[in-house]
Motif scaffolding. Sequence first.
Motif, PDB file in Angstrom:
ATOM      1  N   VAL A  25      55.923  43.728  23.020  1.00 54.64           N
ATOM      2  CA  VAL A  25      54.982  44.659  23.636  1.00 54.64           C
ATOM      3  C   VAL A  25      55.533  45.026  25.010  1.00 54.64           C
ATOM      4  N   LEU A  26      55.682  46.308  25.268  1.00 55.50           N
ATOM      5  CA  LEU A  26      56.244  46.785  26.526  1.00 55.50           C
ATOM      6  C   LEU A  26      55.131  47.016  27.549  1.00 55.50           C
ATOM      7  N   ALA A  27      55.298  46.441  28.743  1.00 58.09           N
ATOM      8  CA  ALA A  27      54.321  46.602  29.819  1.00 58.09           C
ATOM      9  C   ALA A  27      54.502  47.943  30.525  1.00 58.09           C
ATOM     10  N   PRO A  28      53.443  48.448  31.147  1.00 57.29           N
ATOM     11  CA  PRO A  28      53.519  49.759  31.811  1.00 57.29           C
ATOM     12  C   PRO A  28      54.044  49.653  33.240  1.00 57.29           C
ATOM     13  N   ASN A  29      55.234  49.065  33.413  1.00 54.55           N
ATOM     14  CA  ASN A  29      55.776  48.901  34.766  1.00 54.55           C
ATOM     15  C   ASN A  29      57.249  49.304  34.858  1.00 54.55           C
ATOM     16  N   PRO A  30      57.615  50.499  34.357  1.00 60.49           N
ATOM     17  CA  PRO A  30      59.015  50.925  34.482  1.00 60.49           C
ATOM     18  C   PRO A  30      59.395  51.146  35.941  1.00 60.49           C
ATOM     19  N   SER A  31      60.662  50.895  36.253  1.00 63.16           N
ATOM     20  CA  SER A  31      61.161  51.106  37.616  1.00 63.16           C
ATOM     21  C   SER A  31      62.679  51.029  37.580  1.00 63.16           C
ATOM     22  N   PRO A  32      63.348  51.362  38.681  1.00 65.15           N
ATOM     23  CA  PRO A  32      64.806  51.208  38.704  1.00 65.15           C
ATOM     24  C   PRO A  32      65.271  49.767  38.523  1.00 65.15           C
ATOM     25  N   THR A  34      63.190  47.349  36.629  1.00 62.04           N
ATOM     26  CA  THR A  34      62.660  46.804  35.370  1.00 62.04           C
ATOM     27  C   THR A  34      63.034  47.664  34.170  1.00 62.04           C
ATOM     28  N   TYR A  35      63.736  48.770  34.395  1.00 61.25           N
ATOM     29  CA  TYR A  35      64.118  49.714  33.347  1.00 61.25           C
ATOM     30  C   TYR A  35      62.860  50.281  32.691  1.00 61.25           C
ATOM     31  N   THR A  36      62.667  50.115  31.394  1.00 59.72           N
ATOM     32  CA  THR A  36      61.481  50.674  30.746  1.00 59.72           C
ATOM     33  C   THR A  36      60.228  49.871  31.040  1.00 59.72           C
ATOM     34  N   GLY A  37      60.381  48.683  31.601  1.00 58.45           N
ATOM     35  CA  GLY A  37      59.268  47.795  31.883  1.00 58.45           C
ATOM     36  C   GLY A  37      59.573  46.393  31.371  1.00 58.45           C
ATOM     37  N   THR A  38      58.658  45.481  31.659  1.00 60.59           N
ATOM     38  CA  THR A  38      58.796  44.100  31.191  1.00 60.59           C
ATOM     39  C   THR A  38      58.376  44.010  29.736  1.00 60.59           C
ATOM     40  N   GLN A  39      59.186  43.335  28.943  1.00 62.02           N
ATOM     41  CA  GLN A  39      58.886  43.157  27.523  1.00 62.02           C
ATOM     42  C   GLN A  39      58.292  41.769  27.291  1.00 62.02           C
ATOM     43  N   THR A  40      57.073  41.773  26.780  1.00 62.48           N
ATOM     44  CA  THR A  40      56.388  40.544  26.403  1.00 62.48           C
ATOM     45  C   THR A  40      56.636  40.300  24.924  1.00 62.48           C
ATOM     46  N   TYR A  41      56.978  39.059  24.586  1.00 61.02           N
ATOM     47  CA  TYR A  41      57.276  38.722  23.192  1.00 61.02           C
ATOM     48  C   TYR A  41      56.190  37.814  22.622  1.00 61.02           C
ATOM     49  N   VAL A  42      55.785  38.129  21.401  1.00 60.94           N
ATOM     50  CA  VAL A  42      54.857  37.293  20.639  1.00 60.94           C
ATOM     51  C   VAL A  42      55.657  36.667  19.505  1.00 60.94           C
ATOM     52  N   VAL A  43      55.697  35.342  19.479  1.00 64.29           N
ATOM     53  CA  VAL A  43      56.560  34.601  18.565  1.00 64.29           C
ATOM     54  C   VAL A  43      55.717  33.756  17.629  1.00 64.29           C
ATOM     55  N   GLY A  44      55.969  33.862  16.319  1.00 67.44           N
ATOM     56  CA  GLY A  44      55.285  33.015  15.359  1.00 67.44           C
ATOM     57  C   GLY A  44      54.680  33.792  14.215  1.00 67.44           C
ATOM     58  N   GLY A  45      53.863  33.092  13.444  1.00 67.69           N
ATOM     59  CA  GLY A  45      53.214  33.683  12.282  1.00 67.69           C
ATOM     60  C   GLY A  45      51.726  33.422  12.312  1.00 67.69           C
ATOM     61  N   GLU A  46      51.307  32.324  11.681  1.00 68.39           N
ATOM     62  CA  GLU A  46      49.873  32.034  11.652  1.00 68.39           C
ATOM     63  C   GLU A  46      49.348  31.565  12.999  1.00 68.39           C
ATOM     64  N   ALA A  47      50.207  31.042  13.835  1.00 70.67           N
ATOM     65  CA  ALA A  47      49.886  30.714  15.224  1.00 70.67           C
ATOM     66  C   ALA A  47      51.092  31.103  16.063  1.00 70.67           C
TER      67      ALA A  47
END
Length: 292
Positions: A25-32, A34-47
């Motif tokens: 999920v890409l955060a809405p904070n692009p800048s020179p 952070t590039y397109t913004g900070t990328q948050t990762y969700v890892v896993g399946g059922e949890a």
Amino acid sequence: MASPFDPADLPIGVSMTLSPLVSRVLAPNPSPFTYTGTQTYVVGGEAVAVIDPGPDDADHLAAIARAIGGRPVIAILCTHTHRDHSPAARPLSTATGAPVIGCAPLTLEDDGPRADAAFDADYRSDRVLGDGETVEGPGWTLEAVATPGHTSNHLCFALREEQALFTGDHVMGWSTSVISPPDGDMTAYMRSMQRLVERDDAIYYPAHGDPVDNPQRLVRGMMGHRKQREGQILRFLARHGDSAIPDMVAEMYKGVDPRLYGAAGRSVLAHLIDLNGRGLAAPAEDGLWRAA
């Protein structure tokens, strides 16, 4: 250090599946920086675990919640405590009941030029992961890999089941990392990069930029770039004698977005401190540097 700033047209706040166990999920904070913004990762399946929850932004927190989709959250992990990475950890913990796990707290006055690189003074960790310690969920294991350099508390996280490494800001997919003293340490950074070269990760998921599918080649190239910059600094000092960092930046970073000159100066300073420790450069009067 990339230039000019021209972020790709990636969807902000949309969960993108990258592998059977990873979505982004890409955060809405692009800048020179952070590039397109900070990328948050969700890892896993059922949890799941959430890596680098990013800035404390209501829209971004809502996007992370949609990506989680009601699944249990076992842990919220932060690679380091710059303000574009960790502030959303505590509100996300409150919303999900998950502990904040990962890097140690670190608050330091930073006289560098990047506002987004200031430390998150409110960060608190429920559990600090040491090198090699793990967090586990159904079908996945995340192992902490200590990678000081960009910051002294920086961790990467290895997803064993997919030979993937979440690299935070240590290795980015679009630019080299800023090493900004006093906490940023070029000597430690190069040691950490060598450590990654010796690993067998198949893919990197950086906090900024695209996934890296030939990671050891990229890391070797980044290390070579740093060695080239070191050589430029030594040659500049040999030609000019006692020299100021802005003069070095003006010559060595031609064609780079001027908004990045301040950050470039911090990296030059980090190189000079490393060279001083190796007996190759020394500070002179009035903030100048000379060859040793």
